[in-house]
Enzyme design. Sequence first.
Site, PDB file in Angstrom:
ATOM      1  N   TRP A 193     -43.260 -18.106  35.224  1.00  0.00           N
ATOM      2  CA  TRP A 193     -43.971 -16.828  35.186  1.00  0.00           C
ATOM      3  C   TRP A 193     -43.073 -15.776  34.523  1.00  0.00           C
ATOM      4  O   TRP A 193     -41.874 -15.709  34.826  1.00  0.00           O
ATOM      5  CB  TRP A 193     -44.337 -16.403  36.616  1.00  0.00           C
ATOM      6  CG  TRP A 193     -44.948 -15.045  36.668  1.00  0.00           C
ATOM      7  CD1 TRP A 193     -46.190 -14.687  36.221  1.00  0.00           C
ATOM      8  CD2 TRP A 193     -44.351 -13.854  37.191  1.00  0.00           C
ATOM      9  NE1 TRP A 193     -46.392 -13.348  36.417  1.00  0.00           N
ATOM     10  CE2 TRP A 193     -45.276 -12.805  37.015  1.00  0.00           C
ATOM     11  CE3 TRP A 193     -43.119 -13.569  37.771  1.00  0.00           C
ATOM     12  CZ2 TRP A 193     -45.013 -11.497  37.407  1.00  0.00           C
ATOM     13  CZ3 TRP A 193     -42.844 -12.267  38.165  1.00  0.00           C
ATOM     14  CH2 TRP A 193     -43.794 -11.252  37.987  1.00  0.00           C
ATOM     15  N   ASP A 360     -59.243  -3.892  36.013  1.00  0.00           N
ATOM     16  CA  ASP A 360     -58.565  -5.108  36.473  1.00  0.00           C
ATOM     17  C   ASP A 360     -58.807  -5.315  37.970  1.00  0.00           C
ATOM     18  O   ASP A 360     -59.755  -4.777  38.560  1.00  0.00           O
ATOM     19  CB  ASP A 360     -57.065  -5.016  36.127  1.00  0.00           C
ATOM     20  CG  ASP A 360     -56.425  -6.370  35.865  1.00  0.00           C
ATOM     21  OD1 ASP A 360     -56.109  -7.059  36.845  1.00  0.00           O
ATOM     22  OD2 ASP A 360     -56.258  -6.741  34.691  1.00  0.00           O
ATOM     23  N   ARG A 437     -49.815 -16.532  46.687  1.00  0.00           N
ATOM     24  CA  ARG A 437     -50.229 -15.147  46.440  1.00  0.00           C
ATOM     25  C   ARG A 437     -51.298 -14.727  47.457  1.00  0.00           C
ATOM     26  O   ARG A 437     -52.285 -14.088  47.127  1.00  0.00           O
ATOM     27  CB  ARG A 437     -50.771 -14.969  45.021  1.00  0.00           C
ATOM     28  CG  ARG A 437     -50.527 -13.559  44.471  1.00  0.00           C
ATOM     29  CD  ARG A 437     -51.369 -13.247  43.273  1.00  0.00           C
ATOM     30  NE  ARG A 437     -51.004 -11.965  42.689  1.00  0.00           N
ATOM     31  CZ  ARG A 437     -51.816 -11.181  42.020  1.00  0.00           C
ATOM     32  NH1 ARG A 437     -53.062 -11.533  41.811  1.00  0.00           N
ATOM     33  NH2 ARG A 437     -51.406 -10.043  41.532  1.00  0.00           N
ATOM     34  N   LYS A 470     -62.214 -10.550  31.935  1.00  0.00           N
ATOM     35  CA  LYS A 470     -60.884 -11.178  32.042  1.00  0.00           C
ATOM     36  C   LYS A 470     -60.955 -12.165  33.206  1.00  0.00           C
ATOM     37  O   LYS A 470     -61.155 -11.765  34.350  1.00  0.00           O
ATOM     38  CB  LYS A 470     -59.828 -10.104  32.289  1.00  0.00           C
ATOM     39  CG  LYS A 470     -58.416 -10.641  32.463  1.00  0.00           C
ATOM     40  CD  LYS A 470     -57.422  -9.490  32.569  1.00  0.00           C
ATOM     41  CE  LYS A 470     -56.026  -9.936  32.960  1.00  0.00           C
ATOM     42  NZ  LYS A 470     -55.142  -8.792  33.236  1.00  0.00           N
ATOM     43  N   ASP A 472     -59.156 -14.581  35.479  1.00  0.00           N
ATOM     44  CA  ASP A 472     -57.786 -14.834  35.921  1.00  0.00           C
ATOM     45  C   ASP A 472     -57.710 -16.062  36.834  1.00  0.00           C
ATOM     46  O   ASP A 472     -58.738 -16.554  37.342  1.00  0.00           O
ATOM     47  CB  ASP A 472     -57.273 -13.586  36.663  1.00  0.00           C
ATOM     48  CG  ASP A 472     -55.765 -13.411  36.537  1.00  0.00           C
ATOM     49  OD1 ASP A 472     -55.077 -14.392  36.229  1.00  0.00           O
ATOM     50  OD2 ASP A 472     -55.286 -12.282  36.768  1.00  0.00           O
ATOM     51  N   ASP A 542     -47.453 -11.909  31.700  1.00  0.00           N
ATOM     52  CA  ASP A 542     -47.371 -10.629  32.414  1.00  0.00           C
ATOM     53  C   ASP A 542     -46.145  -9.849  31.957  1.00  0.00           C
ATOM     54  O   ASP A 542     -45.993  -8.676  32.285  1.00  0.00           O
ATOM     55  CB  ASP A 542     -47.272 -10.868  33.929  1.00  0.00           C
ATOM     56  CG  ASP A 542     -48.639 -11.117  34.554  1.00  0.00           C
ATOM     57  OD1 ASP A 542     -49.662 -10.943  33.853  1.00  0.00           O
ATOM     58  OD2 ASP A 542     -48.691 -11.495  35.743  1.00  0.00           O
TER      59      ASP A 542
END
Length: 704
Positions: A193, A360, A437, A470, A472, A542
């Site tokens: 990441w 987002d 997460r 978007k 994800d 990111d």
Amino acid sequence: MIEYIQSERAFYLSGQNYSYVMYVDALGNLQNLHYGAKIEKADIPYLIEEIGEPVTRELHDLNFFSRERMRCECGAYGRGDYRESTVILKRSDGGAISEFRYVRHILQDGAPNIKGLPHARSGGQTLAVTLCDACSDTELDLHYTVWDDSDVLARNIVVRNTGKETLTVKKAFSFCLDLPNRNYKILQLHGAWTRERTPEITDIGHGVVRLQSMRGASGFEVHPFAALLERDCTETQGACYGAQFVYSGSFALTAETNSYGNTRLQGGINDTQFSWELCAGESFTAPQALLCYSPQGLGALSRAYADFIREHIVNPAYAYKHRPIVINNWEATYFDFDNEKLFAIIDEAAHLDVDTFVLDDGWFGKRNDASSGLGDWFVNEQKLSGGLKAVVERCKQNGLRFGLWFEPEMVSPDSDLYRAHPDWAIHKKGIEPIVGRKQLVLDFTRKDVMDYIFEIMRKILSENDISYVKWDMNRFITECTSESLPPHRQGEFVHRYILGVYDLAERLTNEFPQIFFEGCASGGGRFDAGMLYYFPQLWTSDNTDGYERARIQWGTSLIYPLSAMSCHVSACPNHQTGRTTPLRTRGAIASLGATGYELNPALLSAEEKDLCRSQIAEYKNIEDLILCGDLYRLSSPFESDYFCEMVVSKDKNRAYVVGEQLRALPNSPVEYLRLHGLDESKTYRIAEYNKTASGKTLVSIGVA
Ligand code: GLA
């Protein structure tokens, strides 16, 4: 072009700069004779004599029964090929011995339409060679699709159960490529990441080198790509062979060099824990692999892959079209926003000349941080009074379009969806699920789960004026099992999961062809040609730091077009690295892809706003090069203090050069950067310096 030469029982395949030659030997083996530089068809008898026949003669002598010298098109288990097998078929008697022999072939125009899996579309010519297993009632179709104007060759394998008994496919790689060992080096793209796709070149030596993902997605750590490099291969010269997949799930790629002068490169669905029950009459289709031969180094390999992905993988409705220049609120607000904060961004963004405002994470459910709400795809009216409609309206008033973030595959344990359907999350009864997460993954092998997510997304997308999504995906899969599958089918889970993702992506993109979809996975954690089939661009990382991004985009450009990379300018100090880089640098790096912004424009100074506006104007001027041009990497950020890349239009009339000095050096010597890809007979005007010079001078002497 593909030709079958009956007299030699040989197949002669060729693309722009390569030939691929196979023949069927006297024992029925399909042997590879050559893959590489273009050769004449007339030389096939020589190749058979020199390469194929000695191996076949050796096979006749049962005292020395070994297929290890043979360059096979499909490695089999248990009949003298002691290298890793390509396909392993387990029968009800427990045995798994196979020997694949040629039975027939067909030649067809066009590329195969592989239902349920992303694949190369349009044009080409396809050869399907059918091999039967002398030890079981199974047939394999080896597909080869070639395009005359490309150096990419698409391959996959279909396994067909022609018998009466159910069998278990234990392994079904997409391709096997046996090359004469030239002491290759192997290039891979490793990462993590915020450190995606770092090129690494190592020797392969003897034995097996295995690159793989076990994450249920292609992942950050090891990219679904490898290239074998001849010793003299550099950016601009020497031969190399690339392999990547049109696939986004757990994969494996192996390079095996044996003692007999062969290197086997092969790969496909990761076979660890994989199995697939194949009932009588059923077939199993392995995902497609894209092989590429470059006679002229990695630069040419990249250009061939980039052209191919734009032309044959990305949805043609979007491939060469203007990409929305977005402003995304993630780094500007994270979860902490309301109408007022968003409106302030939207009002300011309108003055920057961006096209689209993207809302987002955090607009739905009770999602005020990462611990809750995923799966509850209902607008959080406490945050957004008037719902999405009010935000869309504000965008419209400012001449902006509206985009929205989803994470369709996920569910938070703290969500209404999970409380109503705890069994919809991937889990194994009696085992505490690993929470990544703070979220779980929905079981996309289940049709009812998928139908629910499809309907709920359809509702939002049809009730609101949304032009961009978007998509994800922020964690990988653990507890890889499903109660929807019987015990003997649990080995199918990981592949079925990604088939579910493809199914949902296909349904949504078909239902909303006017919506532009961007893929994302905590940055570039599922960046592959499979996702690019549905989503024309993917969030690259990111990490938007001006220095780090140059490296990430360099690595990514090895096998993807610039237009596949979504690249944003973000605020400084950078949120991932804490580094401050000039806005001009950040803009220049972000212009080498589908550009956009990820900051709060209200916090920019008047001067910075002007700079953003001029960056966007300049980007619009060169966007056709980003979408359609040829990339030349000039100076590597991994090997020097300078990053430099240039893009040249196909007609070579225009070029766009971006350079970044990575480390300041006081009292530095003058470096002359030689340009590439220009037409030496043309005269070019260097717009920034208002100077002119011939292509020849720019290529041989360069710019200071
Ligand atoms: C991932 C994405 C980010 C952002 C966040 C939201 O990390 O890569 O761009 O969308 O999720 O949670």
